[in-house]
Write an enzyme that holds these catalytic residues in place. Structure first.
Site, PDB file in Angstrom:
ATOM      1  N   ILE A 263    -113.093  18.133   7.870  1.00 50.29           N
ATOM      2  CA  ILE A 263    -112.285  19.312   7.162  1.00 50.29           C
ATOM      3  C   ILE A 263    -111.452  18.669   5.837  1.00 50.29           C
ATOM      4  O   ILE A 263    -110.905  19.538   5.280  1.00 50.29           O
ATOM      5  CB  ILE A 263    -111.074  19.402   8.262  1.00 50.29           C
ATOM      6  CG1 ILE A 263    -110.393  20.912   8.195  1.00 50.29           C
ATOM      7  CG2 ILE A 263    -110.039  18.372   8.473  1.00 50.29           C
ATOM      8  CD1 ILE A 263    -109.752  21.220   9.349  1.00 50.29           C
TER       9      ILE A 263
ATOM     10  N   HIS B 119    -117.523   8.901  16.552  1.00 54.38           N
ATOM     11  CA  HIS B 119    -117.778   9.748  15.472  1.00 54.38           C
ATOM     12  C   HIS B 119    -118.214   8.697  14.243  1.00 54.38           C
ATOM     13  O   HIS B 119    -117.641   7.479  13.758  1.00 54.38           O
ATOM     14  CB  HIS B 119    -116.920  10.563  14.820  1.00 54.38           C
ATOM     15  CG  HIS B 119    -115.580  10.168  14.442  1.00 54.38           C
ATOM     16  ND1 HIS B 119    -114.689   9.983  15.462  1.00 54.38           N
ATOM     17  CD2 HIS B 119    -114.936   9.942  13.309  1.00 54.38           C
ATOM     18  CE1 HIS B 119    -113.539   9.485  14.918  1.00 54.38           C
ATOM     19  NE2 HIS B 119    -113.777   9.368  13.527  1.00 54.38           N
TER      20      HIS B 119
HETATM   21  P1  AMP Z   1    -111.172   8.693  11.757  1.00 53.05           P
HETATM   22  O1  AMP Z   1    -110.192   8.345  10.988  1.00 53.05           O
HETATM   23  O2  AMP Z   1    -112.441   7.958  11.549  1.00 53.05           O
HETATM   24  O3  AMP Z   1    -110.682   8.922  13.326  1.00 53.05           O
HETATM   25  O4  AMP Z   1    -111.603  10.045  11.249  1.00 53.05           O
HETATM   26  C1  AMP Z   1    -111.126  11.374  11.689  1.00 53.05           C
HETATM   27  C2  AMP Z   1    -111.817  12.363  10.984  1.00 53.05           C
HETATM   28  O5  AMP Z   1    -111.541  13.615  11.638  1.00 53.05           O
HETATM   29  C3  AMP Z   1    -110.931  12.545   9.396  1.00 53.05           C
HETATM   30  O6  AMP Z   1    -111.743  12.249   8.384  1.00 53.05           O
HETATM   31  C4  AMP Z   1    -110.586  14.088   9.469  1.00 53.05           C
HETATM   32  O7  AMP Z   1    -110.488  14.696   8.161  1.00 53.05           O
HETATM   33  C5  AMP Z   1    -111.606  14.706  10.376  1.00 53.05           C
HETATM   34  N1  AMP Z   1    -110.948  15.913  11.431  1.00 53.05           N
HETATM   35  C6  AMP Z   1    -109.838  16.075  11.855  1.00 53.05           C
HETATM   36  N2  AMP Z   1    -109.758  17.285  12.431  1.00 53.05           N
HETATM   37  C7  AMP Z   1    -110.846  17.958  12.191  1.00 53.05           C
HETATM   38  C8  AMP Z   1    -111.214  19.109  12.474  1.00 53.05           C
HETATM   39  N3  AMP Z   1    -110.596  19.976  12.952  1.00 53.05           N
HETATM   40  N4  AMP Z   1    -112.544  19.623  11.842  1.00 53.05           N
HETATM   41  C9  AMP Z   1    -113.218  18.726  11.024  1.00 53.05           C
HETATM   42  N5  AMP Z   1    -112.832  17.202  10.705  1.00 53.05           N
HETATM   43  C10 AMP Z   1    -111.425  17.097  11.444  1.00 53.05           C
END
Ligand code: AMP
Length: 122
Positions: free
Chosen positions: A34, A104
Protein backbone atom coordinates in the site's frame (compact mmCIF):
# COMPACT_ATOMS: atom_id res chain seq x y z
CA UNK A 1 3.93 -16.01 20.28
CA UNK A 2 0.55 -17.17 19.02
CA UNK A 3 -0.61 -16.20 15.55
CA UNK A 4 -3.03 -13.25 15.59
CA UNK A 5 -5.87 -14.06 13.21
CA UNK A 6 -6.90 -10.39 13.25
CA UNK A 7 -3.64 -9.10 11.72
CA UNK A 8 -4.08 -7.08 8.54
CA UNK A 9 -2.68 -9.71 6.18
CA UNK A 10 -4.98 -12.38 7.64
CA UNK A 11 -7.86 -10.01 6.87
CA UNK A 12 -6.58 -9.53 3.31
CA UNK A 13 -6.38 -13.31 2.87
CA UNK A 14 -10.00 -13.64 4.06
CA UNK A 15 -11.08 -10.86 1.68
CA UNK A 16 -12.14 -8.58 4.54
CA UNK A 17 -9.76 -5.82 3.40
CA UNK A 18 -9.19 -4.95 -0.27
CA UNK A 19 -5.84 -5.36 -1.98
CA UNK A 20 -4.40 -5.36 -5.46
CA UNK A 21 -3.67 -8.99 -6.17
CA UNK A 22 -0.62 -9.89 -8.24
CA UNK A 23 -0.61 -13.69 -7.94
CA UNK A 24 -2.45 -16.44 -6.12
CA UNK A 25 -1.33 -20.06 -6.00
CA UNK A 26 -2.36 -23.05 -3.90
CA UNK A 27 -0.45 -21.91 -0.81
CA UNK A 28 0.73 -18.37 -1.57
CA UNK A 29 -0.76 -14.93 -2.16
CA UNK A 30 0.94 -11.80 -3.55
CA UNK A 31 -0.38 -8.24 -3.59
CA UNK A 32 0.91 -4.69 -3.97
CA UNK A 33 2.29 -2.89 -0.94
CA UNK A 34 0.00 0.00 0.00
CA UNK A 35 3.01 2.29 0.48
CA UNK A 36 5.42 1.31 -2.29
CA UNK A 37 9.11 2.03 -1.76
CA UNK A 38 9.98 1.43 -5.44
CA UNK A 39 7.93 1.31 -8.68
CA UNK A 40 7.55 -2.42 -8.08
CA UNK A 41 6.75 -3.35 -4.47
CA UNK A 42 4.89 -6.59 -3.98
CA UNK A 43 4.31 -8.50 -0.75
CA UNK A 44 4.39 -12.27 -1.05
CA UNK A 45 2.80 -14.19 1.82
CA UNK A 46 2.00 -17.80 2.60
CA UNK A 47 -1.71 -18.49 3.08
CA UNK A 48 -0.95 -20.42 6.26
CA UNK A 49 -0.71 -18.81 9.73
CA UNK A 50 3.03 -18.27 9.98
CA UNK A 51 4.48 -15.24 11.74
CA UNK A 52 8.17 -15.47 10.94
CA UNK A 53 10.58 -17.17 8.60
CA UNK A 54 11.48 -19.50 11.45
CA UNK A 55 7.84 -20.55 11.86
CA UNK A 56 7.55 -21.16 8.15
CA UNK A 57 10.83 -23.06 7.94
CA UNK A 58 9.95 -25.35 10.83
CA UNK A 59 6.14 -25.71 10.62
CA UNK A 60 5.13 -25.36 6.98
CA UNK A 61 4.86 -28.40 4.74
CA UNK A 62 7.36 -28.95 1.92
CA UNK A 63 4.52 -28.21 -0.52
CA UNK A 64 3.89 -24.82 1.10
CA UNK A 65 7.59 -24.00 1.17
CA UNK A 66 8.14 -24.97 -2.45
CA UNK A 67 5.07 -23.05 -3.55
CA UNK A 68 6.25 -19.92 -1.71
CA UNK A 69 9.72 -19.96 -3.22
CA UNK A 70 8.36 -20.54 -6.71
CA UNK A 71 5.71 -17.85 -6.30
CA UNK A 72 8.35 -15.25 -5.46
CA UNK A 73 10.16 -16.10 -8.68
CA UNK A 74 6.90 -15.94 -10.61
CA UNK A 75 6.05 -12.51 -9.17
CA UNK A 76 9.44 -11.21 -10.36
CA UNK A 77 8.68 -12.56 -13.82
CA UNK A 78 5.14 -11.11 -13.88
CA UNK A 79 6.43 -7.71 -12.74
CA UNK A 80 9.11 -7.69 -15.45
CA UNK A 81 12.08 -7.32 -13.13
CA UNK A 82 13.83 -10.64 -13.69
CA UNK A 83 16.35 -9.06 -16.06
CA UNK A 84 16.70 -5.65 -14.41
CA UNK A 85 16.98 -7.08 -10.91
CA UNK A 86 15.15 -6.75 -7.63
CA UNK A 87 15.61 -7.08 -3.89
CA UNK A 88 13.84 -9.45 -1.51
CA UNK A 89 13.36 -8.20 2.05
CA UNK A 90 11.96 -10.22 4.94
CA UNK A 91 11.69 -8.49 8.30
CA UNK A 92 11.41 -10.73 11.35
CA UNK A 93 10.46 -9.77 14.86
CA UNK A 94 11.54 -6.76 16.86
CA UNK A 95 15.11 -6.34 15.63
CA UNK A 96 13.91 -6.95 12.07
CA UNK A 97 11.32 -4.16 12.47
CA UNK A 98 8.50 -6.48 11.41
CA UNK A 99 5.24 -4.48 11.51
CA UNK A 100 2.70 -7.07 10.40
CA UNK A 101 2.88 -10.42 12.26
CA UNK A 102 2.27 -12.62 9.21
CA UNK A 103 5.33 -13.76 7.25
CA UNK A 104 5.88 -11.63 4.16
CA UNK A 105 8.64 -11.12 1.66
CA UNK A 106 8.87 -7.69 0.04
CA UNK A 107 9.88 -7.85 -3.63
CA UNK A 108 11.10 -4.40 -4.65
CA UNK A 109 12.37 -3.36 -8.06
CA UNK A 110 11.86 -1.11 -11.03
CA UNK A 111 14.62 1.20 -9.71
CA UNK A 112 17.85 0.71 -7.81
CA UNK A 113 17.35 -0.66 -4.32
CA UNK A 114 20.44 1.20 -3.14
CA UNK A 115 23.30 -0.25 -1.15
CA UNK A 116 22.98 -2.86 1.57
CA UNK A 117 22.32 -1.91 5.19
CA UNK A 118 25.15 -0.03 6.79
CA UNK A 119 26.66 -1.11 10.06
CA UNK A 120 24.84 0.55 12.96
CA UNK A 121 26.80 3.28 14.75
CA UNK A 122 27.80 2.75 18.34
P1 AMP B 1 7.02 -4.97 7.56
O1 AMP B 1 7.58 -3.74 8.18
O2 AMP B 1 8.07 -5.81 6.91
O3 AMP B 1 6.14 -5.75 8.51
O4 AMP B 1 6.14 -4.47 6.34
C1 AMP B 1 4.74 -4.30 6.40
C2 AMP B 1 4.34 -3.74 5.05
O5 AMP B 1 2.94 -3.90 4.92
C3 AMP B 1 4.64 -2.25 4.87
O6 AMP B 1 5.50 -2.08 3.73
C4 AMP B 1 3.26 -1.63 4.63
O7 AMP B 1 3.28 -0.59 3.68
C5 AMP B 1 2.46 -2.82 4.16
N1 AMP B 1 1.02 -2.75 4.39
C6 AMP B 1 0.38 -2.47 5.55
N2 AMP B 1 -0.94 -2.51 5.39
C7 AMP B 1 -1.16 -2.87 4.10
C8 AMP B 1 -2.33 -3.09 3.30
N3 AMP B 1 -3.57 -2.96 3.81
N4 AMP B 1 -2.18 -3.42 2.01
C9 AMP B 1 -0.94 -3.56 1.47
N5 AMP B 1 0.20 -3.37 2.17
C10 AMP B 1 0.10 -3.02 3.45
Amino acid sequence: MAYDHQNIFAKILRGEIPCTKVLETAHTFAFRDINPARPVHVLVIPKGPYITWTDFATLASPAEQTDFVRAIGEVARLEGVTETGFRLINNNGEDGHQEVPHLHVHLVGGASAGPMLRRAEG
